[in-house]
Design a protein around this motif. Structure first.
Motif, PDB file in Angstrom:
ATOM      1  N   LEU A  78      45.652  35.050  31.851  1.00 45.93           N
ATOM      2  CA  LEU A  78      45.997  36.489  32.084  1.00 45.93           C
ATOM      3  C   LEU A  78      46.359  37.353  30.627  1.00 45.93           C
ATOM      4  CD1 LEU A  78      48.160  37.647  35.233  1.00 45.93           C
ATOM      5  CD2 LEU A  78      46.097  37.094  34.704  1.00 45.93           C
ATOM      6  N   HIS A  79      45.811  37.964  30.497  1.00 47.62           N
ATOM      7  CA  HIS A  79      45.784  38.770  28.931  1.00 47.62           C
ATOM      8  C   HIS A  79      45.676  40.012  28.729  1.00 47.62           C
ATOM      9  CE1 HIS A  79      41.625  38.341  26.807  1.00 47.62           C
ATOM     10  NE2 HIS A  79      42.070  37.462  28.314  1.00 47.62           N
ATOM     11  N   THR A  80      46.490  40.873  28.414  1.00 43.98           N
ATOM     12  CA  THR A  80      45.784  42.163  27.754  1.00 43.98           C
ATOM     13  C   THR A  80      45.511  43.276  28.802  1.00 43.98           C
ATOM     14  OG1 THR A  80      43.566  41.976  26.826  1.00 43.98           O
ATOM     15  CG2 THR A  80      45.546  42.476  25.301  1.00 43.98           C
ATOM     16  N   LEU A  81      46.109  42.738  30.175  1.00 39.19           N
ATOM     17  CA  LEU A  81      46.040  43.005  31.369  1.00 39.19           C
ATOM     18  C   LEU A  81      45.569  44.810  31.994  1.00 39.19           C
ATOM     19  CD1 LEU A  81      47.527  40.871  33.998  1.00 39.19           C
ATOM     20  CD2 LEU A  81      44.773  40.733  33.024  1.00 39.19           C
ATOM     21  N   GLN A  82      45.624  45.537  32.489  1.00 42.23           N
ATOM     22  CA  GLN A  82      46.007  46.936  33.044  1.00 42.23           C
ATOM     23  C   GLN A  82      46.832  47.280  33.844  1.00 42.23           C
ATOM     24  OE1 GLN A  82      44.327  49.338  30.525  1.00 42.23           O
ATOM     25  NE2 GLN A  82      43.749  47.169  29.736  1.00 42.23           N
ATOM     26  N   PRO A  83      47.093  48.462  34.196  1.00 42.36           N
ATOM     27  CA  PRO A  83      47.921  48.939  35.136  1.00 42.36           C
ATOM     28  C   PRO A  83      47.028  48.067  36.842  1.00 42.36           C
ATOM     29  CG  PRO A  83      48.032  50.715  33.674  1.00 42.36           C
ATOM     30  CD  PRO A  83      47.496  49.341  33.026  1.00 42.36           C
ATOM     31  N   GLU A  84      45.798  48.657  36.532  1.00 41.56           N
ATOM     32  CA  GLU A  84      45.313  48.744  38.308  1.00 41.56           C
ATOM     33  C   GLU A  84      44.791  47.457  38.134  1.00 41.56           C
ATOM     34  OE1 GLU A  84      44.303  49.858  35.016  1.00 41.56           O
ATOM     35  OE2 GLU A  84      42.374  49.802  34.580  1.00 41.56           O
ATOM     36  N   ASP A  85      45.182  46.649  37.033  1.00 42.62           N
ATOM     37  CA  ASP A  85      45.374  44.637  37.820  1.00 42.62           C
ATOM     38  C   ASP A  85      46.493  44.862  38.603  1.00 42.62           C
ATOM     39  OD1 ASP A  85      44.364  44.112  34.108  1.00 42.62           O
ATOM     40  OD2 ASP A  85      43.100  44.335  36.479  1.00 42.62           O
ATOM     41  N   THR A 101      36.353  26.027  56.191  1.00 43.14           N
ATOM     42  CA  THR A 101      37.998  26.705  56.123  1.00 43.14           C
ATOM     43  C   THR A 101      38.238  26.732  55.411  1.00 43.14           C
ATOM     44  OG1 THR A 101      37.074  26.277  58.533  1.00 43.14           O
ATOM     45  CG2 THR A 101      39.893  26.981  57.381  1.00 43.14           C
ATOM     46  N   GLN A 102      39.084  28.308  54.745  1.00 43.41           N
ATOM     47  CA  GLN A 102      39.832  27.898  53.370  1.00 43.41           C
ATOM     48  C   GLN A 102      41.618  27.979  54.166  1.00 43.41           C
ATOM     49  OE1 GLN A 102      38.520  31.322  50.985  1.00 43.41           O
ATOM     50  NE2 GLN A 102      36.298  30.489  51.015  1.00 43.41           N
ATOM     51  N   TYR A 103      42.149  27.674  52.865  1.00 41.80           N
ATOM     52  CA  TYR A 103      43.655  27.322  53.110  1.00 41.80           C
ATOM     53  C   TYR A 103      44.175  28.286  51.861  1.00 41.80           C
ATOM     54  CZ  TYR A 103      42.725  24.033  56.733  1.00 41.80           C
ATOM     55  OH  TYR A 103      42.464  23.473  57.533  1.00 41.80           O
ATOM     56  N   PHE A 104      44.713  29.155  51.899  1.00 38.13           N
ATOM     57  CA  PHE A 104      45.075  30.160  51.301  1.00 38.13           C
ATOM     58  C   PHE A 104      46.752  29.799  50.852  1.00 38.13           C
ATOM     59  CE2 PHE A 104      42.607  33.704  50.686  1.00 38.13           C
ATOM     60  CZ  PHE A 104      41.856  33.607  52.178  1.00 38.13           C
ATOM     61  N   GLY A 105      47.143  30.442  49.375  1.00 39.89           N
ATOM     62  CA  GLY A 105      48.655  30.109  48.762  1.00 39.89           C
ATOM     63  C   GLY A 105      49.118  31.059  48.911  1.00 39.89           C
ATOM     64  N   PRO A 106      50.504  31.506  49.182  1.00 38.72           N
ATOM     65  CA  PRO A 106      51.509  32.553  49.460  1.00 38.72           C
ATOM     66  C   PRO A 106      50.818  34.286  48.596  1.00 38.72           C
ATOM     67  CG  PRO A 106      52.683  31.108  47.873  1.00 38.72           C
ATOM     68  CD  PRO A 106      51.348  30.072  48.359  1.00 38.72           C
ATOM     69  N   GLY A 107      50.321  33.428  47.471  1.00 41.04           N
ATOM     70  CA  GLY A 107      49.755  34.777  46.071  1.00 41.04           C
ATOM     71  C   GLY A 107      50.794  34.754  45.031  1.00 41.04           C
ATOM     72  N   THR A 108      50.700  35.163  44.195  1.00 42.22           N
ATOM     73  CA  THR A 108      51.509  36.045  43.489  1.00 42.22           C
ATOM     74  C   THR A 108      51.046  37.422  43.165  1.00 42.22           C
ATOM     75  OG1 THR A 108      50.830  34.175  41.699  1.00 42.22           O
ATOM     76  CG2 THR A 108      51.891  35.862  40.747  1.00 42.22           C
ATOM     77  N   ARG A 109      52.400  37.954  43.057  1.00 45.10           N
ATOM     78  CA  ARG A 109      52.351  39.667  43.281  1.00 45.10           C
ATOM     79  C   ARG A 109      52.196  39.632  42.328  1.00 45.10           C
ATOM     80  NH1 ARG A 109      50.451  43.351  46.943  1.00 45.10           N
ATOM     81  NH2 ARG A 109      52.196  42.219  48.503  1.00 45.10           N
ATOM     82  N   LEU A 110      52.167  40.543  41.062  1.00 50.72           N
ATOM     83  CA  LEU A 110      52.216  40.557  39.858  1.00 50.72           C
ATOM     84  C   LEU A 110      51.721  42.311  39.666  1.00 50.72           C
ATOM     85  CD1 LEU A 110      51.106  40.496  37.526  1.00 50.72           C
ATOM     86  CD2 LEU A 110      48.693  40.723  37.813  1.00 50.72           C
ATOM     87  N   LEU A 111      52.497  42.680  38.715  1.00 48.73           N
ATOM     88  CA  LEU A 111      52.968  44.626  38.653  1.00 48.73           C
ATOM     89  C   LEU A 111      52.917  44.512  36.646  1.00 48.73           C
ATOM     90  CD1 LEU A 111      53.806  47.088  39.280  1.00 48.73           C
ATOM     91  CD2 LEU A 111      56.138  46.507  38.657  1.00 48.73           C
ATOM     92  N   VAL A 112      51.456  45.184  36.535  1.00 46.57           N
ATOM     93  CA  VAL A 112      51.707  45.426  35.030  1.00 46.57           C
ATOM     94  C   VAL A 112      52.073  46.202  34.419  1.00 46.57           C
ATOM     95  CG1 VAL A 112      49.550  45.956  32.744  1.00 46.57           C
ATOM     96  CG2 VAL A 112      49.458  43.975  35.007  1.00 46.57           C
ATOM     97  N   LEU A 113      52.817  46.610  33.877  1.00 44.32           N
ATOM     98  CA  LEU A 113      53.390  48.390  33.529  1.00 44.32           C
ATOM     99  C   LEU A 113      52.797  48.365  32.370  1.00 44.32           C
ATOM    100  CD1 LEU A 113      57.374  46.551  34.231  1.00 44.32           C
ATOM    101  CD2 LEU A 113      55.483  47.981  36.015  1.00 44.32           C
TER     102      LEU A 113
END
Lengths: 113, 110
Positions: A78-85, A101-113
């Motif tokens: 990730l680089h130069t992200l926007q808040p809407e990301d 069938t897909q097996y999902f990970g727990p996810g990464t909760r991302l907050l861009v300030l």
């Protein structure tokens, strides 16, 4: 469930930062995926890899750069992200890329300030 | 790409009542899968339907694949608080791609 792991689980970054999300699958699968899930929006498929080769790229901005060094690991740089990301980024794996069938990970909760 | 419509988007259910969520496609599907995502969690695979008219049950959950293989339904009987979450259908088209619906988010009134 520990078949698919993701790190970090939470990430806060500024718009000028560079960070990477990591996904690892322990299921012996050949296909891996990145999804974006925003609040009140459906799952958005970003990238699909099959045997370390990118087979699908759904018009994702270039500020997201995937990397698949082997069939067990998947990164999202990730680089130069926007808040809407800001969103939950989910990694998934499947035996193959053909709609299995897909097996999902727990996810990464991302907050861009 | 493949469009999969899910209705309703939200379902508010009284505990103990039944409800049904639907998944519709304009094209014939190879199979359909259902996933559940608990609040704060990630989607978890529930079941896959392959045959025309197929019906499968998991305790209080009944999954059905339409005769024309263009639609599917999930029926939950005697809803419990543990049923809270978002239920996604995912359709596998004949070009071997999996497309997720927008999901039905279920809340339960105790």
């Amino acid at each position: 469930e520990t078949g698919v792991t993701q790190t970090p689980r939470h990430l806060v970054m500024g718009m000028t930062n560079k960070k990477s999300l990591k996904c690892e699958q322990h299921l012996g699968h050949n296909a891996m995926y990145w999804y974006k899930q925003s609040a009140k929006k459906p799952l958005e498929l970003m990238f699909v890899y099959s045997l370390e080769e990118r087979v699908e790229n759904n018009s994702v901005p270039s500020r997201f750069s995937p990397e698949c060094p082997n069939s067990s690991h998947l990164f999202l740089h990730l680089h130069t992200l926007q808040p809407e990301d800001s969103a939950l980024y989910l990694c998934a794996s499947s035996q193959g890329p053909g709609g299995e069938t897909q097996y999902f990970g727990p996810g990464t909760r991302l907050l861009v300030l | 790409g493949q469009q999969v419509m899910q209705i309703p988007q939200y379902q508010h259910v009284q505990e103990g009542e039944d409800f049904t969520t639907y998944c519709n496609s304009s094209t014939t599907l190879s199979n359909i899968q259902w996933y559940k995502q608990r609040p704060g969690g990630h989607p978890v695979f529930l079941i896959q339907l392959v045959k025309s008219g197929e019906v499968k049950k998991q305790k209080r959950l009944t999954f059905q694949f339409g005769e024309a293989k263009k639609n599917s339904s999930l029926h939950i009987t005697a809803t419990q608080t543990t049923d809270v979450g978002t239920y996604f259908c995912a359709a596998r088209s004949n070009d071997y791609k999996l497309s997720f619906g927008a999901g039905t988010t279920v809340t339960v009134r105790a």
